[in-house]
Design a protein around this motif. Structure first.
Motif, PDB file in Angstrom:
ATOM      1  N   PRO A 132       0.820  -1.214   0.000  1.00 48.85           N
ATOM      2  CA  PRO A 132       0.000   0.000   0.000  1.00 48.85           C
ATOM      3  C   PRO A 132       0.856   1.266   0.000  1.00 48.85           C
ATOM      4  O   PRO A 132       1.917   1.316   0.622  1.00 48.85           O
ATOM      5  CB  PRO A 132      -0.819  -0.125   1.290  1.00 48.85           C
ATOM      6  CG  PRO A 132      -0.037  -1.050   2.157  1.00 48.85           C
ATOM      7  CD  PRO A 132       0.625  -2.018   1.225  1.00 48.85           C
ATOM      8  N   CYS A 243      -4.213   5.664   4.008  1.00 48.08           N
ATOM      9  CA  CYS A 243      -5.578   5.160   3.907  1.00 48.08           C
ATOM     10  C   CYS A 243      -5.728   3.888   4.729  1.00 48.08           C
ATOM     11  O   CYS A 243      -4.915   2.951   4.603  1.00 48.08           O
ATOM     12  CB  CYS A 243      -5.924   4.847   2.451  1.00 48.08           C
ATOM     13  SG  CYS A 243      -6.286   6.303   1.457  1.00 48.08           S
ATOM     14  N   LYS A 245      -7.938   0.510   5.642  1.00 45.87           N
ATOM     15  CA  LYS A 245      -8.839  -0.404   4.934  1.00 45.87           C
ATOM     16  C   LYS A 245     -10.284  -0.102   5.301  1.00 45.87           C
ATOM     17  O   LYS A 245     -10.619   0.084   6.468  1.00 45.87           O
ATOM     18  CB  LYS A 245      -8.492  -1.856   5.277  1.00 45.87           C
ATOM     19  CG  LYS A 245      -7.157  -2.331   4.694  1.00 45.87           C
ATOM     20  CD  LYS A 245      -6.855  -3.759   5.101  1.00 45.87           C
ATOM     21  CE  LYS A 245      -5.532  -4.234   4.504  1.00 45.87           C
ATOM     22  NZ  LYS A 245      -5.196  -5.613   4.921  1.00 45.87           N
ATOM     23  N   THR A 269      -4.493   0.511   3.063  1.00 40.12           N
ATOM     24  CA  THR A 269      -4.778   0.253   1.656  1.00 40.12           C
ATOM     25  C   THR A 269      -4.196   1.414   0.858  1.00 40.12           C
ATOM     26  O   THR A 269      -3.717   2.393   1.438  1.00 40.12           O
ATOM     27  CB  THR A 269      -6.285   0.098   1.406  1.00 40.12           C
ATOM     28  OG1 THR A 269      -6.512  -0.335   0.062  1.00 40.12           O
ATOM     29  CG2 THR A 269      -7.010   1.417   1.635  1.00 40.12           C
ATOM     30  N   ASP A 270      -4.257   1.307  -0.478  1.00 40.24           N
ATOM     31  CA  ASP A 270      -3.599   2.307  -1.308  1.00 40.24           C
ATOM     32  C   ASP A 270      -4.229   3.694  -1.203  1.00 40.24           C
ATOM     33  O   ASP A 270      -5.461   3.852  -1.177  1.00 40.24           O
ATOM     34  CB  ASP A 270      -3.650   1.893  -2.778  1.00 40.24           C
ATOM     35  CG  ASP A 270      -2.401   1.133  -3.213  1.00 40.24           C
ATOM     36  OD1 ASP A 270      -1.333   1.377  -2.645  1.00 40.24           O
ATOM     37  OD2 ASP A 270      -2.512   0.286  -4.107  1.00 40.24           O
ATOM     38  N   LEU A 272      -4.866   6.571  -3.465  1.00 43.49           N
ATOM     39  CA  LEU A 272      -4.975   6.658  -4.913  1.00 43.49           C
ATOM     40  C   LEU A 272      -4.550   8.031  -5.441  1.00 43.49           C
ATOM     41  O   LEU A 272      -4.568   9.024  -4.699  1.00 43.49           O
ATOM     42  CB  LEU A 272      -6.418   6.369  -5.339  1.00 43.49           C
ATOM     43  CG  LEU A 272      -6.970   5.000  -4.947  1.00 43.49           C
ATOM     44  CD1 LEU A 272      -8.448   4.889  -5.348  1.00 43.49           C
ATOM     45  CD2 LEU A 272      -6.152   3.889  -5.586  1.00 43.49           C
ATOM     46  N   CYS A 277      -9.189   6.794  -1.206  1.00 42.98           N
ATOM     47  CA  CYS A 277      -8.656   5.502  -0.756  1.00 42.98           C
ATOM     48  C   CYS A 277      -9.179   4.367  -1.619  1.00 42.98           C
ATOM     49  O   CYS A 277     -10.313   4.428  -2.138  1.00 42.98           O
ATOM     50  CB  CYS A 277      -9.036   5.258   0.701  1.00 42.98           C
ATOM     51  SG  CYS A 277      -8.342   6.487   1.851  1.00 42.98           S
ATOM     52  N   ALA A 278      -8.365   3.315  -1.728  1.00 43.76           N
ATOM     53  CA  ALA A 278      -8.754   2.164  -2.537  1.00 43.76           C
ATOM     54  C   ALA A 278      -9.919   1.411  -1.914  1.00 43.76           C
ATOM     55  O   ALA A 278     -10.588   0.629  -2.592  1.00 43.76           O
ATOM     56  CB  ALA A 278      -7.552   1.242  -2.740  1.00 43.76           C
TER      57      ALA A 278
END
Length: 279
Positions: A132, A243, A245, A269-270, A272, A277-278
């Motif tokens: 991430p 970010c 999850k 998480t990534d 973006l 956030c992903a």
């Protein structure tokens, strides 16, 4: 974490009275006295730009500038003392930030999402090859940035984390030229790693060699990054955008916070390119 408001570490004062910034500068006599005091105690590394009185008797805000052009705020007491550190009122508010905003040193903060979007597209480089993505504003002379880097180095090497480094330069006179030399390097990520691997924890100095020539595009880019950091509401490093999850919007952490230590990297998480956030 390190702040421009703490550029000369001298102490902390707790105030119990009310406080407000006045609109006019202090008398020339006060300015001259504080200018001499600033020059002596900073060993010529800082100069006084202006003084701003407060409603606290004897207390003045001092807008100062370093040799690298970084402006910051300290306080003067009775034309004889310099106070560098958070001054907290009875309402719990940090008065430094209030006066810094009124003096134009700290513009109105951006939302975390907008800050993340701009930081992702700011000049910098990525550490790590998988995992991430988060963003970190870091100064090459920042001891807390160094500790953050060291704590996550194994995760970076194992492909469990990526860090978009947005280099800034404000902590010391050598910070800007060091950040410039890293950003100008053929492989900036490797140059940053070398700065960290040779970091002197006693002197709080990164190992990067300062750029001899600041008439390069990277100088304006580092200064722009530092101004962007100020739009977070504080000039402090490391400032981390990440970010969690399941979250739609990123969070902001300053320093090596308990939240950062608890969530990096397993609960991330990534971040973006859109600043979102992903999920």
């Amino acid at each position: 974490m390190r702040k421009s408001l703490l550029s000369i570490a001298m102490g902390t004062v707790l105030m119990t009275g009310a406080w407000s910034a006045a609109a006019t500068a202090s008398t020339p006599a006060d300015s001259a006295g504080y200018a001499a005091l600033m020059h002596t105690l900073s060993h010529g590394q800082e100069r006084l730009l202006k003084t701003v009185p407060t409603s606290v008797p004897g207390l003045s805000g001092l807008v100062v500038e370093s040799l690298t052009g970084q402006k910051s705020l300290v306080f003067g007491l009775d034309n004889s003392y310099l106070i560098v550190g958070p001054i907290i009122g009875a309402n719990g508010k940090v008065l430094n930030e209030t006066l810094a905003q009124s003096a134009g040193l700290l513009p109105k903060p951006l939302s975390v999402k907008v800050l993340a979007l701009r930081a992702l597209h700011a000049p910098g480089f990525v550490l790590g090859h998988a995992g991430p993505m988060l963003v970190a504003f870091m100064d090459p002379n920042c001891i807390f940035c160094h500790r953050f880097y060291e704590s996550e180095r194994a995760n970076l090497q194992a492909g469990k984390l990526r860090i978009k480094v947005v280099p800034v330069g404000f902590l010391k006179p050598s910070s800007l030229p060091k950040a410039v030399s890293i950003l100008e390097a053929k492989h900036p990520a490797a140059a940053w790693a070398a700065d960290e691997s040779g970091f002197n924890v006693k002197t709080e100095e990164g190992a990067a060699k300062p750029a001899a020539n600041l008439k390069v595009p990277a100088t304006a880019q580092i200064r722009a990054n530092t101004r962007l950091l100020a739009r977070s509401g504080e000039v402090a490093t490391p400032t981390i955008l990440a970010c969690l999850k399941g979250a739609a919007a990123p969070v902001l952490w300053r320093g090596i916070s308990p939240e950062a230590q608890k969530n990096i990297p397993g609960k991330l998480t990534d971040l973006l390119p859109t600043g979102s956030c992903a999920g």
